[in-house]
Design a protein around this motif. Structure first.
Motif, PDB file in Angstrom:
ATOM      1  N   UNK A   1      83.936   0.708  54.693  1.00  0.00           N
ATOM      2  CA  UNK A   1      84.929   0.759  53.623  1.00  0.00           C
ATOM      3  C   UNK A   1      84.386   1.529  52.432  1.00  0.00           C
ATOM      4  N   UNK A   2      85.266   2.245  51.767  1.00  0.00           N
ATOM      5  CA  UNK A   2      84.867   2.990  50.576  1.00  0.00           C
ATOM      6  C   UNK A   2      84.501   2.049  49.444  1.00  0.00           C
ATOM      7  N   UNK A   3      85.048   0.833  49.466  1.00  0.00           N
ATOM      8  CA  UNK A   3      84.664  -0.164  48.460  1.00  0.00           C
ATOM      9  C   UNK A   3      83.194  -0.521  48.602  1.00  0.00           C
ATOM     10  N   UNK A   4      82.718  -0.639  49.835  1.00  0.00           N
ATOM     11  CA  UNK A   4      81.299  -0.910  50.053  1.00  0.00           C
ATOM     12  C   UNK A   4      80.453   0.257  49.574  1.00  0.00           C
TER      13      UNK A   4
ATOM     14  N   UNK B   1      74.097   0.969  47.898  1.00  0.00           N
ATOM     15  CA  UNK B   1      75.026   2.022  48.300  1.00  0.00           C
ATOM     16  C   UNK B   1      75.021   3.187  47.308  1.00  0.00           C
ATOM     17  N   UNK B   2      75.572   4.339  47.714  1.00  0.00           N
ATOM     18  CA  UNK B   2      75.574   5.525  46.844  1.00  0.00           C
ATOM     19  C   UNK B   2      76.301   5.328  45.519  1.00  0.00           C
ATOM     20  N   UNK B   3      77.392   4.544  45.525  1.00  0.00           N
ATOM     21  CA  UNK B   3      78.129   4.353  44.277  1.00  0.00           C
ATOM     22  C   UNK B   3      77.265   3.789  43.172  1.00  0.00           C
ATOM     23  N   UNK B   4      76.403   2.863  43.514  1.00  0.00           N
ATOM     24  CA  UNK B   4      75.510   2.284  42.502  1.00  0.00           C
ATOM     25  C   UNK B   4      74.343   3.222  42.191  1.00  0.00           C
TER      26      UNK B   4
ATOM     27  N   UNK C   1      84.259   8.571  43.560  1.00  0.00           N
ATOM     28  CA  UNK C   1      83.558   8.856  44.803  1.00  0.00           C
ATOM     29  C   UNK C   1      84.513   9.474  45.827  1.00  0.00           C
ATOM     30  N   UNK C   2      85.704   8.898  45.941  1.00  0.00           N
ATOM     31  CA  UNK C   2      86.702   9.424  46.884  1.00  0.00           C
ATOM     32  C   UNK C   2      87.108  10.839  46.501  1.00  0.00           C
ATOM     33  N   UNK C   3      87.309  11.065  45.212  1.00  0.00           N
ATOM     34  CA  UNK C   3      87.734  12.374  44.728  1.00  0.00           C
ATOM     35  C   UNK C   3      86.737  13.463  45.107  1.00  0.00           C
TER      36      UNK C   3
ATOM     37  N   UNK D   1      80.497  -3.962  40.823  1.00  0.00           N
ATOM     38  CA  UNK D   1      79.579  -3.651  39.733  1.00  0.00           C
ATOM     39  C   UNK D   1      80.354  -3.595  38.425  1.00  0.00           C
ATOM     40  N   UNK D   2      79.900  -4.354  37.444  1.00  0.00           N
ATOM     41  CA  UNK D   2      80.558  -4.369  36.148  1.00  0.00           C
ATOM     42  C   UNK D   2      80.002  -3.251  35.294  1.00  0.00           C
TER      43      UNK D   2
END
Length: 374
Positions: free
Chosen positions: A261-264, A271-274, A283-285, A367-368
């Motif tokens: 999932x992209x949320x993960x 994960x890369x988002x963090x 990230x999706x964009x 993540x806040x």
């Protein structure tokens, strides 16, 4: 209790950088000298003439040795002669791919290469013998910190708590070691407008730390009231191929299926988002246009949850996408395959084994992040 993923994802190593943040040219120098010593590895970091060969002071030799391991461009293993206590450094295949004579970016002129190294620093290698993250203080601040604005003292307190709750007592460092880690992390990513004249290498680190180009950390205020902010702005200098590589690399470690999932990818610790401080929409964009061009990749939508789906091994796909971005380095006749590289440097198989992360829940902790004022 602390998140147990710190102990699973990292090795308990602290302050081995000798207070020096990584500098321009260090990884290239280390790789070049190790390869020059021939197949089997090198004891360069233990030699008396290492400062001359690397063109730095003795303490910086130790720092280069550490950062080379932390970025996973070298692995170390005991000498074949049991009476020789010096550890042998072998270059990894990814180091040759990036830093070799005809590598993707030996001098790190492309900012995308810095993002790639940042990801290698905070993540684990693939494979049975892959190395884990060797900078737990960095891992805490990028992956486990529940906020984006923090003082130096708060960083130290947070890292200390996670370390005490995650590692056995004999692996917990002295308080000063964690403080040095925090000082080094700040020097590495942020331009400090108030350098400490008594801090070794402080002024030079401001000028020579390439990772400040990433814009991940900014200072606000002065003195003891100064606050450090982990930014979440659009990453205009982060290539889509590097981000997608990181997403697939992460997926190869944490899922045994054909999607994640992209949320993960955006929110899960590790994960890369963090790591890149990017929210899910951003990230999706960035990756969506590149995903559209890949036959073996797609973004799917099921019950309101968007996922990245892959038809082949995600690790293989990750390297295909990354290599294409850098002009197909693997097609060069003089670049060995990973298997051939291991035959040249058998010590890579003797290095300590990394452990794969356990599969995490599909429900990531969000993540806040403090909203930035434009």
């Amino acid at each position: 209790m602390s998140d147990s993923r710190l102990a699973e994802a990292t090795e308990p190593r602290f302050a081995r950088h000798e207070t020096f943040a990584p500098r321009y040219g260090w990884l290239y120098k280390a790789h070049t000298e190790i390869v020059r010593d021939g197949e089997g590895g090198s004891d360069i970091f233990h030699r008396e003439n290492a400062p001359v060969l690397l063109g730095v002071g003795r303490n910086m030799v130790n720092a280069i040795r550490f950062w080379s391991q932390a970025f996973k461009v070298t692995r170390e293993h005991p000498h074949r002669d049991p009476s020789n206590r010096a550890y042998i450094a072998s270059p990894t295949w990814r180091a040759e791919w990036l830093l070799g004579k005809n590598g993707a970016d030996p001098y790190l002129e492309d900012t995308g290469s810095l993002w790639l190294l940042h990801w290698w620093l905070l993540s684990s290698e693939d494979g049975e013998h892959g190395a884990k993250c060797m900078v737990p203080s960095w891992y805490v601040m990028f992956h486990l910190a529940p906020f984006s604005k923090v003082t130096t003292a708060e960083m130290i307190t947070l890292i200390t708590r996670h370390v005490h709750e995650s590692y056995p007592e004999n692996a917990v460092p002295a308080a000063e070691s964690i403080k040095r880690d925090v000082d080094c992390l700040i020097k590495m990513y942020a331009l400090d407008l108030e350098p400490n004249p008594q801090s070794q290498g402080s002024f030079e680190d401001q000028l020579m730390s390439p990772f400040r180009e990433l814009g991940l950390l900014e200072g606000q205020g002065k003195g003891k009231s100064r606050v450090w902010r982990f930014t979440t702005r659009s990453r205009v200098n982060l290539p889509a191929a590097v981000l997608l590589y990181a997403c697939l690399d992460y997926a190869s470690h944490v899922t045994g299926g054909n999607s994640i999932s992209l949320a993960r990818l955006a929110n899960e610790p590790g994960a890369p988002g963090r790591a890149f401080r990017m929210r899910e929409p951003e990230l999706i964009k960035v990756i969506e246009p590149l995903v559209t061009d890949q036959d073996d990749l797609q973004i799917t939508d099921s019950l309101g949850q968007r996922s990245l789906s892959f038809a082949v091994d995600p690790q293989q796909l990750a390297w295909d996408i990354l290599d294409r971005h850098y002009g197909h380095i693997r097609r060069q006749a003089d670049l060995p395959t990973p298997e051939e590289w291991k035959q040249r440097y058998p010590g890579l198989e003797r290095a300590s084994k990394g452990r794969k992360r356990e599969q995490q829940s599909e429900q990531p902790e969000v993540l806040e992040l403090t909203e930035e004022q434009v």
